[in-house]
Write a protein that holds these residues in place. Structure first.
Motif, PDB file in Angstrom:
ATOM      1  N   GLY A 185     -31.577   1.282 -82.356  1.00  0.00           N
ATOM      2  CA  GLY A 185     -32.218   2.542 -82.709  1.00  0.00           C
ATOM      3  C   GLY A 185     -33.620   2.734 -82.168  1.00  0.00           C
ATOM      4  O   GLY A 185     -34.280   3.736 -82.482  1.00  0.00           O
ATOM      5  N   HIS A 186     -34.104   1.825 -81.335  1.00  0.00           N
ATOM      6  CA  HIS A 186     -35.460   1.946 -80.779  1.00  0.00           C
ATOM      7  C   HIS A 186     -35.488   2.978 -79.657  1.00  0.00           C
ATOM      8  O   HIS A 186     -34.545   3.085 -78.867  1.00  0.00           O
ATOM      9  N   ARG A 187     -36.607   3.711 -79.564  1.00  0.00           N
ATOM     10  CA  ARG A 187     -36.767   4.702 -78.502  1.00  0.00           C
ATOM     11  C   ARG A 187     -38.080   4.515 -77.754  1.00  0.00           C
ATOM     12  O   ARG A 187     -38.314   5.172 -76.756  1.00  0.00           O
ATOM     13  N   GLN A 188     -38.946   3.662 -78.250  1.00  0.00           N
ATOM     14  CA  GLN A 188     -40.173   3.301 -77.539  1.00  0.00           C
ATOM     15  C   GLN A 188     -40.044   1.843 -77.093  1.00  0.00           C
ATOM     16  O   GLN A 188     -40.419   0.927 -77.814  1.00  0.00           O
ATOM     17  N   ILE A 189     -39.449   1.646 -75.910  1.00  0.00           N
ATOM     18  CA  ILE A 189     -39.176   0.278 -75.432  1.00  0.00           C
ATOM     19  C   ILE A 189     -40.062   0.003 -74.217  1.00  0.00           C
ATOM     20  O   ILE A 189     -39.844   0.556 -73.136  1.00  0.00           O
ATOM     21  N   TRP A 190     -41.047  -0.835 -74.411  1.00  0.00           N
ATOM     22  CA  TRP A 190     -41.948  -1.200 -73.319  1.00  0.00           C
ATOM     23  C   TRP A 190     -41.438  -2.468 -72.634  1.00  0.00           C
ATOM     24  O   TRP A 190     -40.557  -3.167 -73.154  1.00  0.00           O
TER      25      TRP A 190
END
Length: 338
Positions: A185-190
């Motif tokens: 469910g992550h959308r900010q993946i650096w």
């Protein structure tokens, strides 16, 4: 003047034995690739050969079968300690089981000139084959010539016209790691990448980028480390100051250790605040706090497989790709609501 008298004396096998601190018989056995010579003694003899400038002809270099029964291994001095030692152990184990000794050349950096000299040194020692575990992006004509003359297997990195390639699909490793975070469910993946001159680093970054593109997510500018925990720690301090980041794909386990420490010191919990996934699955990954989710690479098996591929004796160039797999542990979790 008699030129034969004026010519300086050529170094002898006795000179090599004196420098190496062994008997002349041991030098002879080492140069013939005898399996009864330990790897440490073999390395000492070969170093003494280089120091003395001793040049043995092909008849003295090979066994009666015409082979030295020695495999040359080229490693990068600055590569990860665990991966370098595990690859070496795998190569030596498989080579020893097949009756071969291993001669190791370590280069200090990703430099074609250093590679040329290392390969030439191993060629002078009469190795029957080469395993190159150095990720050169470009190669010279001399490197091409040497790897065409001597059967060669490269591990992931260097590609030459005459070498067989054994590699893990590093782009797939990047996709696996990134997709795992997306599925949570992550959308900010650096991404904290490895050094840009490494093929593996580029391919892992490519997999991350492709996975985010397919999900319709704009990839942020990647940060870059040098594979060390210290570089991961430095980049982790940057990540810790950006509150909207909930997940990071780190290009290696050792860098991930540094990232986790930096986050913890700044009061951010893994995985409650930030999920971390990396690549390598070294032995320490399962004992990290929390245990590290990572894409597995079997370095020992990788080195052994390179020797097996090398000893097949096939003339045709071949590329063998090992499928990556994900080891899911405690460093990743769904993002905290709100």
């Amino acid at each position: 003047m008699n030129e034969d008298i004026a010519r300086p004396r050529q170094p002898s096998m006795a000179d090599v034995a004196r420098i190496a601190g062994v008997s002349a018989q041991t030098v002879s056995r080492a140069l013939r690739g005898s399996p009864n010579v330990t790897p440490d003694t073999n390395r000492r003899v070969l170093a003494a050969v280089e120091q003395a400038g001793y040049r043995f002809n092909s008849a003295a270099r090979a066994l009666s079968s015409g082979r030295s029964h020695t495999i040359g291994l080229v490693l990068l001095e600055s590569g990860g300690y665990y991966s370098r030692s595990a690859v070496t152990a795998g190569v030596e184990s498989a080579a020893g089981a097949a009756g071969y000794a291993v001669s190791i050349a370590t280069i200090a950096g990703l430099d074609a000139g250093l590679m040329e000299r290392s390969l030439a040194k191993l060629a002078d020692q009469g190795v029957d084959g080469l395993v190159i575990a150095v990720p050169l992006i470009s190669v010279t004509q001399k490197i091409e010539d040497l790897t065409r003359e001597i059967p060669t297997v490269t591990l992931d990195g260097s590609r030459t016209q005459g070498a067989r390639v054994l590699g893990i699909d590093q782009a797939e490793a990047g996709r696996l790691a990134t997709q795992h975070l997306l599925d949570l469910g992550h959308r900010q993946i650096w991404h904290i990448a490895g050094p840009d001159e490494w093929i593996e680093a580029r391919q892992r970054r490519q997999g991350w980028q492709e996975c985010l593109d397919a999900a319709g997510i704009e990839a942020p500018t990647p940060l870059e480390g040098d594979w060390s925990p210290d570089s991961g720690y430095r980049q982790g301090q940057i990540v810790a100051m950006i509150p909207e980041i909930t997940a990071v794909f780190v290009a290696s386990d050792e860098m991930a250790f540094g990232v986790i420490r930096a986050l913890r010191e700044r009061g951010r919990s893994v995985p409650d605040d930030v999920s971390i996934v990396s690549v390598d699955d070294i032995a320490l990954a399962a004992y990290c706090a929390p245990p590290l989710t990572t894409v597995r690479q079997d370095f020992y098996g990788y080195g052994a497989a390179a020797v097996t591929l090398l000893l097949r004796g096939e003339a045709a160039v071949e590329e063998s790709v090992v499928t990556a797999s994900l080891s899911v542990r405690g460093s990743t979790a769904p993002p905290r609501r709100g």
